[in-house]
Design an enzyme around this catalytic site. Structure first.
Site, mmCIF file in Angstrom:
data_model
loop_
_atom_site.group_PDB
_atom_site.id
_atom_site.type_symbol
_atom_site.label_atom_id
_atom_site.label_comp_id
_atom_site.label_asym_id
_atom_site.label_seq_id
_atom_site.Cartn_x
_atom_site.Cartn_y
_atom_site.Cartn_z
ATOM 1 N N ALA A 152 34.408 47.574 42.192
ATOM 2 C CA ALA A 152 35.064 46.368 42.696
ATOM 3 C C ALA A 152 34.052 45.463 43.394
ATOM 4 O O ALA A 152 33.034 45.932 43.908
ATOM 5 C CB ALA A 152 36.191 46.748 43.650
ATOM 6 N N PRO A 153 34.318 44.160 43.459
ATOM 7 C CA PRO A 153 33.368 43.202 44.041
ATOM 8 C C PRO A 153 33.626 42.965 45.520
ATOM 9 O O PRO A 153 34.607 43.439 46.087
ATOM 10 C CB PRO A 153 33.675 41.934 43.242
ATOM 11 C CG PRO A 153 35.169 42.013 43.046
ATOM 12 C CD PRO A 153 35.488 43.477 42.862
ATOM 13 N N TRP A 154 32.753 42.142 46.136
ATOM 14 C CA TRP A 154 32.894 41.873 47.558
ATOM 15 C C TRP A 154 33.689 40.622 47.875
ATOM 16 O O TRP A 154 34.016 40.369 49.036
ATOM 17 C CB TRP A 154 31.536 41.815 48.251
ATOM 18 C CG TRP A 154 30.454 40.972 47.643
ATOM 19 C CD1 TRP A 154 29.313 41.437 47.035
ATOM 20 C CD2 TRP A 154 30.348 39.534 47.615
ATOM 21 N NE1 TRP A 154 28.525 40.378 46.630
ATOM 22 C CE2 TRP A 154 29.139 39.206 46.982
ATOM 23 C CE3 TRP A 154 31.163 38.499 48.067
ATOM 24 C CZ2 TRP A 154 28.720 37.885 46.776
ATOM 25 C CZ3 TRP A 154 30.769 37.179 47.871
ATOM 26 C CH2 TRP A 154 29.547 36.881 47.235
ATOM 27 N N LYS A 178 34.410 52.461 43.225
ATOM 28 C CA LYS A 178 33.349 52.175 44.195
ATOM 29 C C LYS A 178 33.498 50.737 44.683
ATOM 30 O O LYS A 178 33.418 49.794 43.898
ATOM 31 C CB LYS A 178 31.968 52.349 43.578
ATOM 32 C CG LYS A 178 30.838 52.228 44.613
ATOM 33 C CD LYS A 178 29.471 52.149 43.968
ATOM 34 C CE LYS A 178 29.091 50.735 43.592
ATOM 35 N NZ LYS A 178 28.897 49.833 44.784
ATOM 36 N N PRO A 179 33.710 50.540 46.002
ATOM 37 C CA PRO A 179 33.672 49.177 46.531
ATOM 38 C C PRO A 179 32.239 48.692 46.635
ATOM 39 O O PRO A 179 31.293 49.475 46.545
ATOM 40 C CB PRO A 179 34.299 49.336 47.921
ATOM 41 C CG PRO A 179 33.975 50.745 48.312
ATOM 42 C CD PRO A 179 33.976 51.547 47.029
ATOM 43 N N SER A 235 28.993 40.199 38.883
ATOM 44 C CA SER A 235 28.134 39.170 38.306
ATOM 45 C C SER A 235 27.830 39.478 36.843
ATOM 46 O O SER A 235 28.023 40.597 36.365
ATOM 47 C CB SER A 235 26.819 39.094 39.084
ATOM 48 O OG SER A 235 26.076 40.299 38.897
ATOM 49 N N GLU A 256 34.932 41.828 33.993
ATOM 50 C CA GLU A 256 35.378 40.527 34.493
ATOM 51 C C GLU A 256 34.241 40.000 35.339
ATOM 52 O O GLU A 256 33.986 40.488 36.433
ATOM 53 C CB GLU A 256 36.670 40.679 35.299
ATOM 54 C CG GLU A 256 37.450 39.374 35.448
ATOM 55 C CD GLU A 256 36.970 38.513 36.608
ATOM 56 O OE1 GLU A 256 36.108 37.634 36.356
ATOM 57 O OE2 GLU A 256 37.426 38.724 37.729
ATOM 58 N N CYS A 290 35.453 33.500 41.066
ATOM 59 C CA CYS A 290 34.914 33.155 39.751
ATOM 60 C C CYS A 290 35.765 32.116 39.033
ATOM 61 O O CYS A 290 35.343 31.582 38.006
ATOM 62 C CB CYS A 290 34.750 34.417 38.891
ATOM 63 S SG CYS A 290 36.142 35.528 38.967
ATOM 64 N N GLU A 386 26.221 29.703 38.350
ATOM 65 C CA GLU A 386 27.287 29.913 39.321
ATOM 66 C C GLU A 386 26.715 29.922 40.740
ATOM 67 O O GLU A 386 25.863 30.742 41.072
ATOM 68 C CB GLU A 386 27.992 31.235 39.025
ATOM 69 C CG GLU A 386 29.218 31.483 39.865
ATOM 70 C CD GLU A 386 29.982 32.725 39.445
ATOM 71 O OE1 GLU A 386 31.209 32.720 39.556
ATOM 72 O OE2 GLU A 386 29.340 33.700 39.005
#
Length: 483
Positions: A152-154, A178-179, A235, A256, A290, A386
């Protein structure tokens, strides 16, 4: 006097554990720039333990009738609701997000999304049986894929955890998630909540596991022999690495990744409404989304009026601490992200004009001012890459075909929006725009029933909806002789 840091731990097979070798990393509050916790820096032994727990729990979870998995997910949703204030506090410290916005904009959809997938658990079906060859009947089974390694992303650590575990568990898979190493706190709390529900219902604890760590931990997860699927939100660079790692044993991959959403504003647009909506959709969560409305393409005939109004809206938008009720957004997530956003502004070409913002706010934490930049060209770095910060760029176009060319002329293809009162034009644009989502006269709303996911370097696979649910299943053909 030194304040003792909170100690976060992995959650493996129903127990909280430190990393096997005792390594830790500091976790920093983005609003203060100061560490507030330590988290395990998990290695191979920790990944092995989590995967073994998930693998052992899989047969029992897979073989539950769907109604039992639904019951578990509904109880998880209820538990999230009951402990909402704890989740909000953890996420606010994780990310620096405004407390009120987290309460209003994240908790309700998260709970709704879990309940949606609880319903989806009972919709695992194939095509009806039929005879396609004389004397033989064919049926289709939809089955869970197995153990899922999820990263997972931040930017939305709590909500993106839900997007990952809810469809996976609903379909009968088990999970090791995993965070991000900068935002582990809310995911560790989620593990406590889910673990409590699983224990109450008598399900194996290894159904849901959390391991904290860095990129190397993620690589170990993806390359591990146990998972049948790797899923990441992150990313493009991270997505490429996951796809490469997963290819070594032909794992299924769900990606994603980044976005660079075009916001195409035609001359007949209601300018005040468009500016209000676009500024919120561009600056919300400090632009760390995003799908954020950060790349505006405006018709040349209304350019000056639109830019002036957008710059005024930016100047009136406030960033601030989590308890600041007037703040639309909090800090950038980490020092590296602050440096990245600042670097884009520092490197602007001479023809660009900063209409608002363009600077850090304060000297404590990672706050950045709401920023508008005009005068940009299609091949400028800030247009093609981005930024992932509270920066809205503005370009002009003269006709529809040029707008389409500019909009599609980037490597990302996640989300987009069109602003016009002309229905036929809106329909033409929705067909021509090469993005996974096209909003018309709005930007950024998401619902559990509709898919989220992109094309090109924005990745593949869908989150949310029945399409996202199906991504966590495999199809089996069963043929039986009637003789």
């Amino acid at each position: 006097m030194t304040t003792e840091l909170r100690r976060l731990r992995n959650y493996i097979d129903g127990a909280f554990r430190d990393a096997a070798d005792g390594r830790t990393t500091e976790v920093v509050n983005p609003a203060t720039g100061e560490p507030y916790a330590t988290a395990p820096l998990s290695g191979a032994a920790d990944v092995d333990a989590a995967m073994a727990a998930a693998e052992a729990a899989f047969p029992a979870w897979r073989d539950l009738v769907p109604g039992e998995r639904q019951k578990a997910l509904l109880k998880i949703a209820d538990a999230f609701e009951a402990r909402a204030e704890e989740l909000i506090a953890a996420e606010s410290e994780n990310t620096g997000k405004p407390i009120g916005l987290t309460r209003d904009e994240e908790i309700p959809p998260m709970i709704d999304q879990i309940r949606f997938f609880a319903g989806a658990a009972r919709m695992l079906e194939g095509r009806s049986a039929g005879e396609y060859m004389e004397g033989l009947t064919s049926i289709i089974r939809r089955e869970p894929v197995g153990v899922c390694a999820q990263v997972a992303p931040w930017n939305y650590p709590m909500m993106m955890a839900v997007w990952k575990f809810a469809p996976a568990l609903a379909a009968g898979n088990t999970v090791v998630i995993k965070p991000s190493d900068t935002t582990p706190a809310s995911t560790v709390l989620i593990a406590e909540i889910i673990g409590g529900v699983l224990a109450e219902l008598g399900h194996p604890q290894g159904v849901f596991n959390v391991i904290c760590g860095d990129r190397e931990t993620g690589r170990l997860m993806v390359e591990h022999s146990v998972p049948a699927m790797a899923s990441i939100t992150g990313s493009v660079r991270a997505g490429k690495q996951v796809a490469e790692s997963a290819s070594k044993d032909v794992k299924r991959v769900h990606l994603e990744l980044g976005g660079k959403a075009p916001v195409v504003v035609f001359e007949d647009t209601d300018i005040p409404k468009a500016v209000e909506d676009i500024s919120v959709a561009g600056f919300f969560n400090a632009g760390q989304d995003c799908t954020a409305a950060t790349r505006v393409l405006v018709h040349e005939s209304i350019h000056d009026e639109f830019v002036s109004a957008l710059a005024k809206a930016a100047a009136e938008t406030k960033t601030g601490a989590p308890d600041d009720e007037d703040a639309l957004y909090g800090p950038l997530n980490n020092a590296n992200q602050l440096a990245q956003v600042s670097g884009f502004i520092d490197r602007l070409p001479a023809h660009a004009k900063v209409e608002a913002g363009g600077h850090r706010v304060g000297d404590k934490g990672f706050f950045y001012a709401p920023t508008v930049v005009s005068g940009l060209k299609q091949d400028d770095e800030i247009i093609q890459n981005e930024v992932f910060g509270p920066v809205i760029t503005v370009q002009t176009f003269s006709e529809e075909a040029q707008a389409i060319s500019y909009a599609n002329g980037v490597e990302y293809a996640l989300a987009s929006s069109v602003w016009t009162k002309d229905h036929a034009r809106a329909m033409r644009m929705s067909k021509a725009l090469d993005f996974g989502c096209v909003w018309i006269n709005t930007h950024i709303p998401l619902v559990a029933e509709m898919p989220h996911g992109g094309f090109k370097k924005s990745g593949y696979g869908k989150d949310l909806s029945a399409y996202g649910f199906e991504d966590y299943t495999r199809i089996k053909h069963v043929m039986t002789s009637l003789g």
